[in-house]
Design an enzyme around this catalytic site. Structure first.
Site, short mmCIF file in Angstrom:
data_model
loop_
_atom_site.label_atom_id
_atom_site.label_comp_id
_atom_site.label_asym_id
_atom_site.label_seq_id
_atom_site.Cartn_x
_atom_site.Cartn_y
_atom_site.Cartn_z
N LYS A 185 22.06 12.74 33.43
CA LYS A 185 22.45 13.88 32.61
C LYS A 185 22.50 15.14 33.46
O LYS A 185 21.51 15.55 34.06
CB LYS A 185 21.47 14.09 31.45
CG LYS A 185 21.86 15.27 30.55
CD LYS A 185 20.82 15.52 29.47
CE LYS A 185 21.18 16.77 28.66
NZ LYS A 185 21.14 18.00 29.50
N GLY A 239 12.61 19.88 36.65
CA GLY A 239 12.81 21.10 35.88
C GLY A 239 11.50 21.84 35.71
O GLY A 239 10.57 21.70 36.51
N SER A 240 11.41 22.60 34.65
CA SER A 240 10.24 23.44 34.43
C SER A 240 9.05 22.61 33.97
O SER A 240 9.19 21.55 33.37
CB SER A 240 10.55 24.51 33.37
OG SER A 240 10.64 23.92 32.08
N THR A 241 7.86 23.14 34.24
CA THR A 241 6.63 22.46 33.82
C THR A 241 6.56 22.40 32.29
O THR A 241 6.10 21.40 31.72
CB THR A 241 5.41 23.19 34.40
OG1 THR A 241 5.43 23.03 35.83
CG2 THR A 241 4.11 22.62 33.85
N VAL A 243 9.00 22.11 30.07
CA VAL A 243 9.83 21.01 29.58
C VAL A 243 9.25 19.67 30.02
O VAL A 243 9.29 18.68 29.29
CB VAL A 243 11.29 21.17 30.04
CG1 VAL A 243 12.13 19.97 29.61
CG2 VAL A 243 11.88 22.46 29.48
N GLY A 244 8.68 19.64 31.22
CA GLY A 244 8.06 18.41 31.71
C GLY A 244 6.95 17.93 30.80
O GLY A 244 6.81 16.73 30.54
N GLU A 261 9.21 16.18 38.52
CA GLU A 261 9.16 17.14 39.64
C GLU A 261 9.35 18.50 39.00
O GLU A 261 10.45 18.84 38.56
CB GLU A 261 10.23 16.82 40.68
CG GLU A 261 9.97 17.47 42.02
CD GLU A 261 10.65 18.81 42.15
OE1 GLU A 261 9.94 19.84 41.95
OE2 GLU A 261 11.85 18.85 42.43
N CYS A 295 12.06 25.34 43.54
CA CYS A 295 10.69 25.17 43.05
C CYS A 295 9.67 25.14 44.17
O CYS A 295 8.50 25.45 43.94
CB CYS A 295 10.61 23.90 42.21
SG CYS A 295 11.27 22.44 43.04
N GLU A 391 6.16 31.06 37.54
CA GLU A 391 7.35 30.85 38.36
C GLU A 391 8.44 31.84 37.96
O GLU A 391 8.76 31.98 36.78
CB GLU A 391 7.85 29.41 38.18
CG GLU A 391 8.91 29.01 39.16
CD GLU A 391 9.18 27.51 39.14
OE1 GLU A 391 9.29 26.92 40.21
OE2 GLU A 391 9.28 26.95 38.03
#
Length: 488
Positions: A185, A239-241, A243-244, A261, A295, A391
């Site tokens: 995606k 991506g971002s933490t 969303v992770g 990651e 990142c 971040e």
């Protein structure tokens, strides 16, 4: 590069079950250097996501892909050659859509990622997919025992916008080498670059239908469908933490394997015996790489308290030499941020940092047209403040003074993140000693470059789970089966 009948720019198609298809609707992709529409991407919905997963499931369960090492090697060789042959088209697309500077496409934005495919094609030729454990005697019989490494299944690979080629190929190449099938995606902000990869796969490789499916979508529901689908075995997300965390929670419903990651807030420590001029230049140009949209970039600069002003002045002077502007210009070092939304976020964080007591040394300004932001240096930053803990994802460097080596290590580790870091000092042994005390997955000593296809990349703490690239990157997509047989 295709254009639609109305000349609206680059238009690409989805890849589902071996066919390049259009969706019922499209959405615009903007060139961040101008703010203008660059092209249009298919806006896939949940139905297309489910079709892609179904195709990947069939390809994994009903074909020889997972068990045919020779086929996988041949297909990876073909993919590598297609990327090499179409490198210049991909370069122009990456510059235009991602805002990557031309010089960066000769490195981690394009040419280095192509080498990842070569690496995994070669690794697959020799990687041992079985391992003998030896024989044992049990109940009067001899038992041979061994391990076989099998493909993990269907992979949902979800990308961010900042390094679309690097991140797509760092997921796709090892997954294919392992024998997995993939639904890739694209990031909503850089869909065309990733869709171009799907077109190369469809038109220039023997990868069977359904083995690779490529989607683009502006719908959050599509990502949710991929991370919760019962037929997806592995989720690989960069991506971002924030969303992770959501993906990890969503995947728990079916106990999927998850590779994450995520974010970083990496510290560069300048020791009191360092070459201040070299360290200052390294710090300034690092934070401006791809406009700070990385990142693993070192976004906190830790300096001896007694040398704070001296080093800050040197960093500011180096930042003033950073050439930013048209990313297509070979002389440009720094391009734009990806969107107006991201630029507003960065600017808001800088303004709040100044209100909280940080000193704005240089930068802190938007530059139009496009989504440019001047290289920004903040000094006298509180190590517990928002700008030192969150971040930014922009060209913003926070200078933090420390009292002694112990204090520097404490401040560097004072973060929920643990992705990367750096140390500069003339005493190599001392610098290495400091490096080993920092809780991060990657680390640079005096400018050492750890980023390469054979080097595992990933983080500690809330910077993620697992490793990408290297042998470890392949093993993220393998399952271990232990077997035993009675010896006749």
């Amino acid at each position: 590069m295709g254009t639609d009948a109305k000349g609206a720019g680059v238009v690409k198609r989805l890849l589902i079950d071996g066919k390049l298809v259009e969706a019922g609707r499209t959405y615009p992709s903007y060139a961040p250097a101008t703010g203008e529409v660059f092209g249009h991407a298919p806006d896939a919905g949940v139905a297309e996501a489910e079709a892609a997963v179904a195709a990947a499931r069939r390809a994994f369960d009903a074909t020889d892909w997972a068990g045919d090492r020779e086929l996988r090697v041949r297909c990876l060789d073909q993919l590598h050659q297609a990327l090499v042959d179409h490198k210049e088209e991909l370069r122009e697309l990456t510059i235009a859509e991602a805002g990557a500077s031309r010089m960066l496409t000769h490195g981690n934005q394009l040419e280095a990622p192509i080498k990842i495919v070569r690496y995994y094609a070669d690794l697959l030729r020799t990687y041992p997919l079985s391992e003998e454990l030896g024989e044992i005697e049990e109940r009067g019989q001899r038992h041979r025992r061994w391990i076989e490494k099998e493909a993990g299944g269907v992979v949902a690979a979800i990308l961010p916008y900042n390094y679309p080629n690097q991140l797509a190929l760092a997921k796709l190449a090892p997954a294919l080498a392992a024998g997995c099938t993939v639904v890739l995606k694209a990031a909503p902000d850089t869909p065309l670059v990733t869709l171009a990869l799907g077109e190369l796969i469809a038109e220039h490789t023997d990868i069977p239908p359904g083995v690779v499916n490529v989607l683009s979508s502006a719908e959050v529901a599509v990502g949710e469908a991929l991370t919760t689908h019962p037929d997806v075995d592995i989720v690989s997300f960069t991506g971002s933490t924030q969303v992770g965390r959501q993906i990890m929670a969503a995947a728990s419903g079916t106990l999927k394997r998850v590779f994450l990651e995520l974010g970083g807030k990496s510290a560069m420590i300048v020791l009191d015996d360092a070459d201040f001029d070299a360290a200052a230049m390294f710090a300034a140009f690092t934070i401006c790489s791809h406009a700070g949209q990385g990142c693993a970039l070192t976004t906190r600069l830790l300096v001896p308290r007694e040398s704070h002003d001296e080093i800050t002045a040197k960093v500011a002077a180096s930042m003033e030499r950073v050439k930013y502007g048209d990313p297509g210009d070979p002389a440009t070092y720094m391009g734009p941020l990806i969107s107006e939304k991201q630029r507003d976020k960065v600017h808001g964080m800088v303004q709040r940092a100044v209100e909280a007591g940080a000193t704005l040394v240089t930068g802190g300004k938007k530059v139009d047209p496009g989504y440019f932001y001047r290289p920004t240096l903040l000094a006298n930053v509180d190590p517990d403040s928002e700008i030192a803990q969150s971040e930014v994802f922009g060209p913003v460097l926070a200078v933090i003074p420390y009292t002694d080596e112990e204090d520097a290590v404490r401040i560097a580790n004072n973060s929920i993140f643990g992705l990367s870091g750096a140390v500069h000092g003339r005493d190599q042994e001392r610098a290495l000693r400091v490096a080993r005390r920092i809780r991060t997955g990657t680390f640079s000593i005096n400018g050492g470059n750890y980023f390469a296809p054979d080097a595992p990349f990933g983080g500690y703490k809330q910077s993620g789970l697992g490793r990408e690239m290297g042998v470890q990157g392949l093993e993220e997509f393998l399952q271990i089966k232990t077997l035993a047989a009675v010896v006749a």
